[in-house]
Design a protein around this motif. Structure first.
Motif, PDB file in Angstrom:
ATOM      1  N   ALA A 154      11.883 -12.296  40.313  1.00  0.00           N
ATOM      2  CA  ALA A 154      11.525 -13.127  42.001  1.00  0.00           C
ATOM      3  C   ALA A 154      13.208 -14.403  41.343  1.00  0.00           C
ATOM      4  O   ALA A 154      14.190 -14.765  42.572  1.00  0.00           O
ATOM      5  CB  ALA A 154      10.590 -14.404  41.766  1.00  0.00           C
ATOM      6  N   LYS A 155      13.470 -14.221  40.455  1.00  0.00           N
ATOM      7  CA  LYS A 155      15.044 -14.813  40.090  1.00  0.00           C
ATOM      8  C   LYS A 155      15.881 -13.580  40.511  1.00  0.00           C
ATOM      9  O   LYS A 155      17.140 -14.211  41.135  1.00  0.00           O
ATOM     10  CB  LYS A 155      14.838 -15.209  38.252  1.00  0.00           C
ATOM     11  CG  LYS A 155      14.215 -16.425  37.845  1.00  0.00           C
ATOM     12  CD  LYS A 155      14.462 -16.396  36.542  1.00  0.00           C
ATOM     13  CE  LYS A 155      14.527 -18.079  35.945  1.00  0.00           C
ATOM     14  NZ  LYS A 155      13.884 -17.999  34.453  1.00  0.00           N
ATOM     15  N   GLU A 213      19.060 -15.932  41.153  1.00  0.00           N
ATOM     16  CA  GLU A 213      19.471 -16.607  40.515  1.00  0.00           C
ATOM     17  C   GLU A 213      20.175 -15.827  38.624  1.00  0.00           C
ATOM     18  O   GLU A 213      19.712 -15.042  39.072  1.00  0.00           O
ATOM     19  CB  GLU A 213      18.032 -17.389  39.470  1.00  0.00           C
ATOM     20  CG  GLU A 213      18.348 -18.611  40.704  1.00  0.00           C
ATOM     21  CD  GLU A 213      16.533 -19.680  40.735  1.00  0.00           C
ATOM     22  OE1 GLU A 213      15.963 -19.338  38.938  1.00  0.00           O
ATOM     23  OE2 GLU A 213      16.331 -20.261  41.394  1.00  0.00           O
ATOM     24  N   GLU A 216      15.659 -12.041  43.054  1.00  0.00           N
ATOM     25  CA  GLU A 216      15.952 -11.772  44.724  1.00  0.00           C
ATOM     26  C   GLU A 216      16.581 -13.468  44.896  1.00  0.00           C
ATOM     27  O   GLU A 216      16.693 -13.411  45.669  1.00  0.00           O
ATOM     28  CB  GLU A 216      14.453 -12.457  44.857  1.00  0.00           C
ATOM     29  CG  GLU A 216      14.337 -11.276  46.691  1.00  0.00           C
ATOM     30  CD  GLU A 216      12.822 -11.233  46.578  1.00  0.00           C
ATOM     31  OE1 GLU A 216      11.528 -12.014  46.845  1.00  0.00           O
ATOM     32  OE2 GLU A 216      11.843  -9.571  46.541  1.00  0.00           O
ATOM     33  N   ARG A 217      16.136 -14.156  44.153  1.00  0.00           N
ATOM     34  CA  ARG A 217      16.427 -15.324  44.482  1.00  0.00           C
ATOM     35  C   ARG A 217      18.479 -15.779  44.281  1.00  0.00           C
ATOM     36  O   ARG A 217      19.086 -16.575  44.248  1.00  0.00           O
ATOM     37  CB  ARG A 217      15.774 -16.717  43.915  1.00  0.00           C
ATOM     38  CG  ARG A 217      14.096 -17.077  44.923  1.00  0.00           C
ATOM     39  CD  ARG A 217      14.429 -18.289  44.065  1.00  0.00           C
ATOM     40  NE  ARG A 217      14.109 -17.925  42.368  1.00  0.00           N
ATOM     41  CZ  ARG A 217      12.686 -18.047  41.392  1.00  0.00           C
ATOM     42  NH1 ARG A 217      12.043 -17.945  42.378  1.00  0.00           N
ATOM     43  NH2 ARG A 217      12.261 -18.043  40.355  1.00  0.00           N
TER      44      ARG A 217
END
Length: 74
Positions: free
Chosen positions: A66-67, A72, A69-70
């Motif tokens: 998720a990080k 970060e 993909e964002r």
């Protein structure tokens, strides 16, 4: 969003595994959710440990994805 659902599933597995291990260590005869598993104390304990470890790995993997993909830093 899809990784959030996977992360929640991993957290649920982690919690169920951890509470199962604690329950089984305090009362060896109380199998909890895995009371139906044949093999006795050692097998049930191993199943709870595997479920907890799988949940931790799944939740960690989903958080990392998720990080990424964002955008970060992981």
């Amino acid at each position: 969003m899809k990784y959030t659902i996977v992360q929640i599933a991993g957290a649920v597995l982690l919690v169920l595994g951890a509470q199962g291990v604690i329950r089984l260590l305090i009362d060896h005869d109380n199998g909890g959710l895995l009371g139906w598993v044949p093999g006795g104390f050692a097998v049930r304990l191993a199943c709870y440990v595997v479920a907890g470890a799988a949940g931790a790995l799944l939740a960690g993997w989903a958080e990392g994805r998720a990080k990424k993909e964002r955008g970060e830093r992981a």
